[in-house]
Design an enzyme around this catalytic site. Structure first.
Site, PDB file in Angstrom:
ATOM      1  N   ASN A  18       2.297   1.477   4.365  1.00  0.00           N
ATOM      2  CA  ASN A  18       2.606   0.202   5.027  1.00  0.00           C
ATOM      3  C   ASN A  18       2.319   0.242   6.529  1.00  0.00           C
ATOM      4  O   ASN A  18       2.994  -0.411   7.330  1.00  0.00           O
ATOM      5  CB  ASN A  18       4.062  -0.242   4.767  1.00  0.00           C
ATOM      6  CG  ASN A  18       4.351  -1.700   5.137  1.00  0.00           C
ATOM      7  OD1 ASN A  18       5.472  -2.043   5.510  1.00  0.00           O
ATOM      8  ND2 ASN A  18       3.374  -2.569   5.064  1.00  0.00           N
TER       9      ASN A  18
ATOM     10  N   ASP B 137      -8.004   3.915   1.160  1.00  0.00           N
ATOM     11  CA  ASP B 137      -7.098   4.341   2.223  1.00  0.00           C
ATOM     12  C   ASP B 137      -7.916   4.805   3.432  1.00  0.00           C
ATOM     13  O   ASP B 137      -8.686   5.767   3.319  1.00  0.00           O
ATOM     14  CB  ASP B 137      -6.263   5.489   1.657  1.00  0.00           C
ATOM     15  CG  ASP B 137      -5.239   6.006   2.637  1.00  0.00           C
ATOM     16  OD1 ASP B 137      -5.264   5.580   3.805  1.00  0.00           O
ATOM     17  OD2 ASP B 137      -4.429   6.842   2.226  1.00  0.00           O
TER      18      ASP B 137
ATOM     19  N   CYS C  39       0.863  -1.186   0.000  1.00  0.00           N
ATOM     20  CA  CYS C  39       0.000   0.000   0.000  1.00  0.00           C
ATOM     21  C   CYS C  39       0.900   1.238   0.000  1.00  0.00           C
ATOM     22  O   CYS C  39       2.069   1.149  -0.394  1.00  0.00           O
ATOM     23  CB  CYS C  39      -0.970  -0.019   1.186  1.00  0.00           C
ATOM     24  SG  CYS C  39      -0.198   0.040   2.816  1.00  0.00           S
TER      25      CYS C  39
ATOM     26  N   CYS D 236      -1.375   0.720   7.399  1.00  0.00           N
ATOM     27  CA  CYS D 236      -2.810   0.394   7.523  1.00  0.00           C
ATOM     28  C   CYS D 236      -3.179  -0.827   6.689  1.00  0.00           C
ATOM     29  O   CYS D 236      -3.325  -1.929   7.196  1.00  0.00           O
ATOM     30  CB  CYS D 236      -3.681   1.592   7.123  1.00  0.00           C
ATOM     31  SG  CYS D 236      -3.486   3.035   8.207  1.00  0.00           S
ATOM     32  N   ARG D 237      -3.346  -0.647   5.362  1.00  0.00           N
ATOM     33  CA  ARG D 237      -3.927  -1.708   4.542  1.00  0.00           C
ATOM     34  C   ARG D 237      -3.011  -2.913   4.339  1.00  0.00           C
ATOM     35  O   ARG D 237      -3.452  -4.061   4.511  1.00  0.00           O
ATOM     36  CB  ARG D 237      -4.352  -1.132   3.174  1.00  0.00           C
ATOM     37  CG  ARG D 237      -5.503  -0.156   3.282  1.00  0.00           C
ATOM     38  CD  ARG D 237      -5.626   0.683   2.024  1.00  0.00           C
ATOM     39  NE  ARG D 237      -4.484   1.570   1.853  1.00  0.00           N
ATOM     40  CZ  ARG D 237      -4.268   2.331   0.801  1.00  0.00           C
ATOM     41  NH1 ARG D 237      -5.126   2.301  -0.206  1.00  0.00           N
ATOM     42  NH2 ARG D 237      -3.217   3.133   0.753  1.00  0.00           N
ATOM     43  N   SER D 238      -1.741  -2.673   3.943  1.00  0.00           N
ATOM     44  CA  SER D 238      -0.925  -3.850   3.598  1.00  0.00           C
ATOM     45  C   SER D 238      -0.488  -4.670   4.821  1.00  0.00           C
ATOM     46  O   SER D 238      -0.464  -5.909   4.727  1.00  0.00           O
ATOM     47  CB  SER D 238       0.257  -3.497   2.688  1.00  0.00           C
ATOM     48  OG  SER D 238       1.139  -2.593   3.277  1.00  0.00           O
TER      49      SER D 238
HETATM   50  P1  4NP Z   1      -1.778   2.820   4.156  1.00  0.00           P
HETATM   51  O1  4NP Z   1      -2.425   4.169   4.751  1.00  0.00           O
HETATM   52  O2  4NP Z   1      -1.244   3.188   2.779  1.00  0.00           O
HETATM   53  O3  4NP Z   1      -2.935   1.898   4.082  1.00  0.00           O
HETATM   54  O4  4NP Z   1      -0.696   2.428   5.120  1.00  0.00           O
HETATM   55  C1  4NP Z   1      -1.740   5.379   4.850  1.00  0.00           C
HETATM   56  C2  4NP Z   1      -0.937   5.608   5.929  1.00  0.00           C
HETATM   57  C3  4NP Z   1      -0.288   6.828   6.058  1.00  0.00           C
HETATM   58  C4  4NP Z   1      -0.455   7.802   5.084  1.00  0.00           C
HETATM   59  C5  4NP Z   1      -1.263   7.549   3.991  1.00  0.00           C
HETATM   60  C6  4NP Z   1      -1.898   6.338   3.872  1.00  0.00           C
HETATM   61  N1  4NP Z   1       0.184   9.044   5.229  1.00  0.00           N
HETATM   62  O5  4NP Z   1      -0.077   9.931   4.406  1.00  0.00           O
HETATM   63  O6  4NP Z   1       0.986   9.236   6.154  1.00  0.00           O
END
Ligand code: 4NP
Length: 157
Positions: free
Chosen positions: A15, A129, A12, A17-19
């Site tokens: 790294n 996201d 993702c 939340c989703r992945s």
């Molecule tokens: P992820 O979510 O891609 O599912 O880990 C996010 C975590 C942090 C951010 C964006 C998306 N960020 O902008 O910091």
């Protein structure tokens, strides 16, 4: 003679939340099916802002409510991952484009696929996201991940 494990990398943006949740959900399925030895599973982000951090506490809490542990630490994907892993599984269109851009030759692009292509109960083209949203977003992500990861395992086992 045991065969090589199938190597799967979930990707993702951050790294956190989703992945890492996809990694935890897939590992939980492997555990339940007694297939741990048949796979190597990891996750990574296209961005580097959260390198070294554990998964977001909101994602960990939502997964915990479903009995799923998320122990991984964030890392950034690197071009060598495209050769190291048999399958690179992305969460959204932006992840897909960014990972494919790591291989301008295109030779590994068939092995870089969106996770939602394995959904059977949900109609979704991306795992959204959840970072800037509320608790319900994390539950929705887990609903999609559980559906898609079980489809992915059926495909790969
Ligand atoms: P992820 O979510 O891609 O599912 O880990 C996010 C975590 C942090 C951010 C964006 C998306 N960020 O902008 O910091």
């Amino acid at each position: 003679m045991s065969s090589q494990p199938t190597r799967v990398l979930f990707v993702c943006l951050g790294n956190i939340c989703r992945s890492p949740a996809a990694e935890g959900v897939f590992l939980d399925l492997l555990e339940r099916e007694n297939l741990n030895d048949a796979f190597e599973v990891d996750s990574a982000g296209t961005g580097n802002w959260h390198v070294g951090k554990r998964a977001d506490p909101r994602m960990r809490a939502a997964a915990e409510r479903r009995g799923i542990d998320l122990p991984s630490r964030a890392r950034q994907i690197e071009p060598g991952d495209l050769n190291r892993f048999d399958w690179i599984i992305t969460m959204d269109d932006s992840n897909l484009a960014n990972v494919r851009a790591l291989d301008p030759s295109g030779s590994s692009h068939d092995h870089i696929v969106p996770l939602t292509s394995h959904c059977s109960r949900h109609q979704a083209s991306e795992v959204p996201d959840p970072y800037y949203g509320g608790e319900q977003g994390f539950e929705h992500v887990l609903d999609l991940l559980e559906d898609a990861c079980s489809g992915l395992l059926k495909r790969l086992r």
